[in-house]
Every structure is written in structure tokens, then in C-alpha cells.
Design a protein around this motif. Structure first.
Motif, short mmCIF file in Angstrom:
data_model
loop_
_atom_site.label_atom_id
_atom_site.label_comp_id
_atom_site.label_asym_id
_atom_site.label_seq_id
_atom_site.Cartn_x
_atom_site.Cartn_y
_atom_site.Cartn_z
N GLN A 53 0.77 -1.08 0.04
CA GLN A 53 0.02 -0.12 0.04
C GLN A 53 0.83 1.17 0.06
OE1 GLN A 53 -2.14 -0.85 3.78
NE2 GLN A 53 -3.90 -1.50 2.59
N LEU A 54 2.11 1.34 0.93
CA LEU A 54 2.91 2.36 1.07
C LEU A 54 3.47 2.44 -0.46
CD1 LEU A 54 3.88 4.57 2.72
CD2 LEU A 54 5.52 3.17 3.41
N GLY A 55 3.97 1.34 -1.10
CA GLY A 55 4.71 1.68 -2.45
C GLY A 55 3.72 2.29 -3.36
N LYS A 56 2.57 1.99 -3.44
CA LYS A 56 1.73 2.45 -4.37
C LYS A 56 1.39 4.12 -4.11
CE LYS A 56 -1.12 -1.71 -5.56
NZ LYS A 56 -2.46 -2.54 -5.36
N ILE A 57 1.21 4.34 -3.08
CA ILE A 57 1.06 5.66 -2.55
C ILE A 57 2.05 6.52 -2.86
CG2 ILE A 57 0.82 7.16 -0.45
CD1 ILE A 57 -1.28 5.11 0.64
#
Length: 102
Positions: A53-57
Motif C-alpha cells: 500500500q505504501l509503495g502505491k501511495i
């Protein structure tokens, strides 16, 4: 978009005196502070996210997209962001005071 952050101005929030600065300097400072505050808040909120999730954000460049993504992943996002803004302000003010004597 978070209603309470719609017109957020970091210079006003941090009570920075810009009287001696040009409009251009003040605008650059505002942009820089918004970026740093955004990084700070995202870092603090990242504990609630998976690595995926953090990577996508973090691939996003548009702050509104980031807020929308966070809103779909983190319950009570507005409350948490406001809390982290206050933490940033506290850290900022502590930095201005300088190091504590031991």
C-alpha cells in the motif's frame, strides 16, 4: 478532500513571520513546508499501511490522490492527520528552541 485541510497554509499554521520576505520567497517557503509536512505526516501514517500500500501511495505525485488513497485505507484519517499536524508543529517549535541543556 479533507474539509479542514482545504485552505491549509503552513506559514499561518506555524506562525512564521514573512514580513521581510518577498511574495516569491514566501510562496517558495509555503511549497517547501507543504512538502515537508506532507512527508512527515505520510511517514507517521505509514505504520498503518502494508509495504505494498505504501509503495502505491509513494508513487503518486498529486496530493489529492494521495489523500484519497489514504482515506480508503486508514479509518479516521482526518483525525489522524490533524493529530500529526500538531505533532509536526510541536517538533518544529522544539527545533526553534534549540537543543536542551543536559
Amino acid at each position: 478532500m479533507l474539509i479542514s485541510l482545504k485552505d491549509f497554509d503552513p506559514i499561518i499554521f506555524l506562525n512564521i513571520n514573512t514580513v521581510s520576505q518577498s511574495t516569491e520567497e514566501t510562496d517558495k517557503m509555503r511549497q517547501h513546508l507543504n512538502s515537508k509536512i506532507g512527508e512527515y505526516v505520510l511517514l507517521r501514517l505509514s505504520a498503518d499501511l502494508t509495504t505494498e500500500q505504501l509503495g502505491k501511495i509513494t508513487k503518486q505525485k498529486d496530493g489529492k490522490v494521495i489523500i484519497n488513497m489514504l482515506g480508503s485505507l486508514i479509518p479516521s484519517l482526518q483525525t489522524k492527520i490533524l493529530h500529526e499536524l500538531e505533532n509536526f508543529k510541536k517538533d518544529y517549535l522544539e527545533t526553534l528552541k534549540g537543543p536542551k541543556n543536559g
